[in-house]
Design an enzyme around this catalytic site. Structure first.
Site, PDB file in Angstrom:
ATOM      1  N   LYS A 102       0.851  -1.189   0.000  1.00 12.38           N
ATOM      2  CA  LYS A 102       0.000   0.000   0.000  1.00 12.38           C
ATOM      3  C   LYS A 102       0.880   1.230   0.000  1.00 12.38           C
ATOM      4  O   LYS A 102       2.006   1.197   0.511  1.00 12.38           O
ATOM      5  CB  LYS A 102      -0.893   0.025   1.236  1.00 12.38           C
ATOM      6  CG  LYS A 102      -2.088   0.935   1.098  1.00 12.38           C
ATOM      7  CD  LYS A 102      -3.192   0.261   0.301  1.00 12.38           C
ATOM      8  CE  LYS A 102      -4.417   1.106   0.210  1.00 12.38           C
ATOM      9  NZ  LYS A 102      -5.539   0.346  -0.371  1.00 12.38           N
TER      10      LYS A 102
HETATM   11  P1  NAD Z   1     -12.768   8.197  -3.233  1.00  9.07           P
HETATM   12  O1  NAD Z   1     -11.730   9.190  -2.930  1.00  9.07           O
HETATM   13  O2  NAD Z   1     -13.215   7.990  -4.626  1.00  9.07           O
HETATM   14  O3  NAD Z   1     -14.092   8.519  -2.369  1.00  9.07           O
HETATM   15  C1  NAD Z   1     -14.086   8.687  -0.980  1.00  9.07           C
HETATM   16  C2  NAD Z   1     -15.447   9.232  -0.587  1.00  9.07           C
HETATM   17  O4  NAD Z   1     -15.525   9.298   0.840  1.00  9.07           O
HETATM   18  C3  NAD Z   1     -15.707  10.652  -1.097  1.00  9.07           C
HETATM   19  O5  NAD Z   1     -17.069  10.755  -1.485  1.00  9.07           O
HETATM   20  C4  NAD Z   1     -15.445  11.506   0.141  1.00  9.07           C
HETATM   21  O6  NAD Z   1     -16.137  12.749   0.104  1.00  9.07           O
HETATM   22  C5  NAD Z   1     -16.011  10.573   1.203  1.00  9.07           C
HETATM   23  N1  NAD Z   1     -15.613  10.909   2.567  1.00  9.07           N
HETATM   24  C6  NAD Z   1     -14.409  11.291   3.042  1.00  9.07           C
HETATM   25  N2  NAD Z   1     -14.494  11.531   4.360  1.00  9.07           N
HETATM   26  C7  NAD Z   1     -15.778  11.308   4.711  1.00  9.07           C
HETATM   27  C8  NAD Z   1     -16.497  11.384   5.935  1.00  9.07           C
HETATM   28  N3  NAD Z   1     -15.895  11.756   7.050  1.00  9.07           N
HETATM   29  N4  NAD Z   1     -17.824  11.087   5.924  1.00  9.07           N
HETATM   30  C9  NAD Z   1     -18.440  10.705   4.788  1.00  9.07           C
HETATM   31  N5  NAD Z   1     -17.812  10.601   3.613  1.00  9.07           N
HETATM   32  C10 NAD Z   1     -16.505  10.893   3.575  1.00  9.07           C
HETATM   33  O7  NAD Z   1     -12.255   6.827  -2.580  1.00  9.07           O
HETATM   34  P2  NAD Z   1     -12.693   5.332  -2.946  1.00  9.07           P
HETATM   35  O8  NAD Z   1     -11.760   4.809  -3.953  1.00  9.07           O
HETATM   36  O9  NAD Z   1     -14.155   5.294  -3.188  1.00  9.07           O
HETATM   37  O10 NAD Z   1     -12.340   4.574  -1.576  1.00  9.07           O
HETATM   38  C11 NAD Z   1     -13.240   4.532  -0.489  1.00  9.07           C
HETATM   39  C12 NAD Z   1     -12.833   3.433   0.470  1.00  9.07           C
HETATM   40  O11 NAD Z   1     -12.846   2.183  -0.229  1.00  9.07           O
HETATM   41  C13 NAD Z   1     -11.427   3.571   1.065  1.00  9.07           C
HETATM   42  O12 NAD Z   1     -11.451   3.042   2.370  1.00  9.07           O
HETATM   43  C14 NAD Z   1     -10.594   2.677   0.160  1.00  9.07           C
HETATM   44  O13 NAD Z   1      -9.422   2.216   0.798  1.00  9.07           O
HETATM   45  C15 NAD Z   1     -11.569   1.555  -0.078  1.00  9.07           C
HETATM   46  N6  NAD Z   1     -11.287   0.762  -1.280  1.00  9.07           N
HETATM   47  C16 NAD Z   1     -11.204   1.358  -2.515  1.00  9.07           C
HETATM   48  C17 NAD Z   1     -10.970   0.569  -3.635  1.00  9.07           C
HETATM   49  C18 NAD Z   1     -10.957   1.142  -5.027  1.00  9.07           C
HETATM   50  O14 NAD Z   1     -10.869   0.365  -5.980  1.00  9.07           O
HETATM   51  N7  NAD Z   1     -11.088   2.449  -5.218  1.00  9.07           N
HETATM   52  C19 NAD Z   1     -10.780  -0.816  -3.490  1.00  9.07           C
HETATM   53  C20 NAD Z   1     -10.877  -1.387  -2.209  1.00  9.07           C
HETATM   54  C21 NAD Z   1     -11.128  -0.587  -1.116  1.00  9.07           C
END
Ligand code: NAD
Length: 410
Positions: A102
């Site tokens: 990561k």
């Molecule tokens: P992203 O940056 O696209 O979206 C994150 C979202 O969370 C945004 O809408 C942001 O405004 C919101 N957010 C941030 N702080 C917040 C809060 N305090 N309350 C409510 N909403 C809040 O990120 P993503 O890629 O969608 O990732 C989200 C989660 O999923 C992370 O934990 C990431 O590690 C996990 N994840 C992502 C992937 C991927 O393929 N993108 C894969 C596995 C896990």
């Protein structure tokens, strides 16, 4: 409790079940390599900005290491460490030929212009390019990063090592990205729920949902749940939350957010404090934003029957115990959000073969992978007599331990 301590606690509970000794435990839990680099760039104002980037390469017993890169102000070595270790267990749960890693840069991407983001990305790659690569460690998008940033990584890496699109996944389609990758984590969340609910003779359409986070994962999960007939009653992002007890029009909301960048000004819903989303009276709660959002301080207020961990480590171990005692079923992150890395694997396979798959093929393979992993997960839960999180860790640890033993020490 730090994120690393929390992950270690989950690891230990399962490692004892699969009969690992202290030495094997230490070997599996210790990261292979921790990298910290300075990224200094010129900002658009002409001043200098200095940021710190991290890459933790946790384990490569089962194959090259794999894991996202996060741009967020809360990025620190502890969390990157925990997330790298979760990637090792996640790739093992879905049985991909990968290890775990990561990375992240401590920055606020909302404060950076496009040019600054590009320079920061190139500075980070300059610091780590010798230690990543299609056969070593393959980054991908995570919070605050996207396909555009992956394209800059491909370009910067090419300056040192030649054009090699398999160095990252989650790329634009034009640069060797895979059809289906953008939606993959959200689709994986949907498939994971389908498998879970089928155990009870239920379907996605039978439930109401609240989703924290409306970025890549949250918005795709919402869209696919709505397409499957489920009722998404509330969503939030970092600026606010909206709800409609009759169900939000997710397709219209996605169009709105693409234009306005925030859910809170969407006209056909009521606003409410974002933190309250976790305590709504819904069937299914999907944290899809940050880690550590359900703790011993607020777990008692959760009213959902199911928690689907779309985000990484959204539930602390104390909260996990409290929720489990109340009979709330938690589908753990290392299974529930594994759809992203699964399709990243397919992207990498296509890059290595210089070949493109149809989206139908990608989605079909993802469905098969999530199904097979769920069967393995249930079998692990039954044979160890434990909850799904411990079962997922037990399954993953036994696979990694076996590969480690087979490779020997040399
Ligand atoms: P992203 O940056 O696209 O979206 C994150 C979202 O969370 C945004 O809408 C942001 O405004 C919101 N957010 C941030 N702080 C917040 C809060 N305090 N309350 C409510 N909403 C809040 O990120 P993503 O890629 O969608 O990732 C989200 C989660 O999923 C992370 O934990 C990431 O590690 C996990 N994840 C992502 C992937 C991927 O393929 N993108 C894969 C596995 C896990």
């Amino acid at each position: 409790m730090s994120a690393t301590e929390a992950t270690y606690r989950n690891f230990r509970r399962a490692s004892r079940l699969v009969g690992l000794g202290n030495r094997e435990e230490l070997q599996l839990i210790t990261p292979k390599r921790e990298i910290k680099v300075e990224c200094t760039i010129e900002l658009d104002t002409g001043t200098i900005g200095t940021y710190v980037g991290f890459r933790v390469q946790h384990d490569d017993a089962r194959g090259p290491m794999k894991g996202g890169i996060r741009y967020h102000p809360a990025v620190d070595p502890d969390e990157v460490n925990a997330l790298a270790s979760l990637m090792t267990w996640k790739t093992a749960v879905v049985d991909l030929p990968y290890g775990g890693a990561k990375g992240g840069v401590n920055c606020d991407p909302r404060q950076l212009t496009g040019g600054e983001t590009q320079r920061l990305t190139r500075a980070f790659v300059e610091g780590i390019h010798d230690l990543i690569g299609p056969d070593r460690d393959i980054p991908a998008p995570d919070m605050g990063t996207d396909a555009r940033i992956m394209a800059w990584i491909v370009d910067e890496y090419a300056k040192f090592h030649g054009y090699s699109p398999g160095v990252v996944t989650g790329k634009p389609i034009e640069l060797g990205g895979s059809l289906g990758r953008e939606a993959a984590t959200g689709r994986g969340v949907l498939l994971a729920m389908e498998n879970l609910f089928a155990e009870e003779g239920k379907e996605v359409k039978d439930f109401t949902y609240a989703i924290q986070g409306f970025g890549n994962v949250g918005s795709w999960a919402a869209r696919l749940i709505a397409e499957s007939g489920g009722t998404v009653v509330a969503v939030s992002d970092s600026r606010g939350a909206i709800r409609n007890p009759d169900g939000l029009d997710i397709a219209a909301l996605c169009e709105f957010v693409a234009r306005e960048r925030a859910v809170s000004s969407y006209p056909d819903a009521d606003n409410f404090p974002a933190d309250d989303l976790l305590y709504l009276d819904v069937d299914v709660l999907i944290p899809a934003a940050l880690g550590g959002v359900l703790t011993r301080h607020n777990a008692g207020d959760v009213r959902a029957r199911y928690i689907i961990e779309a985000a990484n480590h959204p539930v602390t171990p104390e909260a996990d115990e409290m929720l489990g005692e109340r009979g709330i079923v938690i589908l753990p992150d290392i299974y529930a959000n594994a759809g992203g890395v699964t399709v990243s694997y397919m992207e990498w396979v296509q890059n290595i073969q210089h070949y493109r798959w149809e989206e139908e093929r990608v989605n079909g393979e993802l469905r098969k992978t999530m199904k097979k992993a769920f069967i393995d997960l249930k079998e692990s839960a039954t044979s160890h007599g434990c909850d799904l999180r411990t079962a997922a860790f037990a399954l993953a640890i036994s696979r990694v331990a076996r590969a480690t033993a087979l490779r020997g020490i040399g």
